[in-house]
Design a protein around this motif. Structure first.
Motif, PDB file in Angstrom:
ATOM      1  N   GLN A   1       1.060  -1.214   0.101  1.00  0.00           N
ATOM      2  CA  GLN A   1      -0.104   0.090   0.020  1.00  0.00           C
ATOM      3  C   GLN A   1       0.870   1.361   0.183  1.00  0.00           C
ATOM      4  O   GLN A   1       0.406   2.388  -0.076  1.00  0.00           O
ATOM      5  CB  GLN A   1      -1.016  -0.274   1.291  1.00  0.00           C
ATOM      6  CG  GLN A   1      -1.918  -1.128   1.231  1.00  0.00           C
ATOM      7  CD  GLN A   1      -2.874  -1.209   2.512  1.00  0.00           C
ATOM      8  OE1 GLN A   1      -2.880  -0.249   3.098  1.00  0.00           O
ATOM      9  NE2 GLN A   1      -3.678  -2.275   2.580  1.00  0.00           N
ATOM     10  N   GLN A   2       2.038   1.028   0.006  1.00  0.00           N
ATOM     11  CA  GLN A   2       2.978   2.318   0.263  1.00  0.00           C
ATOM     12  C   GLN A   2       3.824   2.320  -1.152  1.00  0.00           C
ATOM     13  O   GLN A   2       4.830   3.226  -1.169  1.00  0.00           O
ATOM     14  CB  GLN A   2       3.984   2.264   1.395  1.00  0.00           C
ATOM     15  CG  GLN A   2       3.232   2.185   2.681  1.00  0.00           C
ATOM     16  CD  GLN A   2       2.485   3.353   3.038  1.00  0.00           C
ATOM     17  OE1 GLN A   2       2.976   4.567   2.586  1.00  0.00           O
ATOM     18  NE2 GLN A   2       1.406   3.391   3.461  1.00  0.00           N
TER      19      GLN A   2
ATOM     20  N   ILE B   1       4.846   5.774  -2.591  1.00  0.00           N
ATOM     21  CA  ILE B   1       6.018   6.566  -1.640  1.00  0.00           C
ATOM     22  C   ILE B   1       7.118   5.862  -2.315  1.00  0.00           C
ATOM     23  O   ILE B   1       8.398   6.542  -2.501  1.00  0.00           O
ATOM     24  CB  ILE B   1       5.691   6.314  -0.489  1.00  0.00           C
ATOM     25  CG1 ILE B   1       4.325   7.191   0.160  1.00  0.00           C
ATOM     26  CG2 ILE B   1       6.781   7.009   0.392  1.00  0.00           C
ATOM     27  CD1 ILE B   1       4.017   7.160   1.339  1.00  0.00           C
ATOM     28  N   GLN B   2       7.290   4.559  -2.048  1.00  0.00           N
ATOM     29  CA  GLN B   2       8.419   3.519  -2.576  1.00  0.00           C
ATOM     30  C   GLN B   2       8.903   4.164  -3.975  1.00  0.00           C
ATOM     31  O   GLN B   2      10.029   4.254  -4.058  1.00  0.00           O
ATOM     32  CB  GLN B   2       8.235   2.276  -2.522  1.00  0.00           C
ATOM     33  CG  GLN B   2       9.160   1.396  -3.059  1.00  0.00           C
ATOM     34  CD  GLN B   2       8.865   0.038  -3.051  1.00  0.00           C
ATOM     35  OE1 GLN B   2       7.848  -0.356  -2.224  1.00  0.00           O
ATOM     36  NE2 GLN B   2       9.274  -0.858  -3.892  1.00  0.00           N
TER      37      GLN B   2
END
Length: 300
Positions: free
Chosen positions: A266-267, A270-271
């Motif tokens: 879910q990130q 951002i990654q």
């Protein structure tokens, strides 16, 4: 599930030309739907059949559970053709009152409907203006107001924003978005970015054959993100494939990549941004999901 339109195996030919070939689809209540396809694909023919202007050679069409010829459908469906025009000699009030009366409204109800729909499209102060006195964008909004008279449950709009400047096009998109919980819209347009903003269902017609396409960016085991870079780094595709949880990367055009990754991460956005910073890549845009253009025209 509440279906508003059910089309089953319809065919339509004009002479030796097959305009529609075994077309079937369903549209649920409140699901704004885009009808897309190249010129000559059969979109206008399909619109005309849904409106009852044409009869299919074979197959079945149900609108709100009724056959096309059922009088109970009267005023429940409205359509705005791309080239719709109003008489330039008469005021907005007089013309919209007339259309309301044609739908069986009383004189007082037609008047109140005229005021209501003009307010919806931001033209309540132009009630007594003649169509000839309005700009192109304002005339388009009047035509949309006409399509909203008597609160139809299904509204078909053909190229509703064609030829409009960005400000007027935005106004019309806002109108459609604001009313989408009150009516089911079917939109035909060549502007894929516009349809992507408004529509949850896609019906793609090509040479009379229909394939239904539904966005799936957040469904299933995988998700998609579209990365648009300002410049294209060397071996960008290989670098992106090395990211954690990436399952597939496709370059759809110069400087643009569609990345498929595991939904459990879910990130990932951002990654990805941190990864771009680490590699000193400058990005133009990051889009959650695959773009409609890529989904339709860049399938591997």
């Amino acid at each position: 599930m509440s279906l508003v339109i059910k089309v089953t195996n319809i065919n339509k030919t004009f002479g030796s030309k097959a305009a529609l070939k075994d077309v079937s689809f369903e549209i649920e209540k409140g699901k704004t739907t885009a009808l897309i396809g190249p010129n000559g694909a059969g979109k206008t023919t399909l619109f005309s059949i849904l409106c009852g202007y044409l009869k299919p050679d074979s197959g079945q069409v149900e609108i709100l559970g009724y056959e096309l010829e059922d009088p109970k459908l009267f005023s429940k469906l409205s359509a705005l053709p791309q080239d719709a025009q109003l008489d330039p000699r008469f005021s907005l009030e007089k013309q919209l009152n007339f259309f309301g009366r044609l739908q069986g409204l009383s004189k007082s109800n037609a008047k109140s409907e005229t005021h209501r729909v003009l307010e919806l499209v931001g033209l309540k102060d132009n009630l007594t203006a003649r169509v000839s006195e309005l700009s192109h964008g304002m005339r388009k909004r009047v035509c949309i107001a006409q399509a909203l008279i008597n609160k139809p449950e299904i509204i078909l709009l053909d190229e509703a924003t064609a030829g409009l400047d960005p400000a007027n096009a935005r106004e019309i998109r806002n109108i459609i978005s604001d009313l989408s919980d009150q009516a089911t819209f079917i939109l035909s347009s060549h502007d894929l970015n516009e349809l992507e903003r408004l529509c949850s269902n896609i019906l793609y017609l090509e040479q009379g054959v229909l394939s239904e396409h539904k966005t799936h960016s957040y469904l299933g085991e995988h998700c998609y993100i579209t990365l648009q870079l300002i410049t294209e780094p060397h071996q960008a595709l290989d670098y992106l494939k090395q990211l954690q949880d990436v399952t597939h990367v496709q370059q759809t055009q110069s400087k643009e990549f569609v990345i498929e990754y595991k939904a459990e991460n879910q990130q990932f956005d951002i990654q990805l941004l941190k990864y771009c910073h680490k590699l000193n890549w400058q990005y133009r845009q990051l889009i959650n999901g695959n773009t409609l253009e890529n989904e339709l025209f860049n399938k591997e």
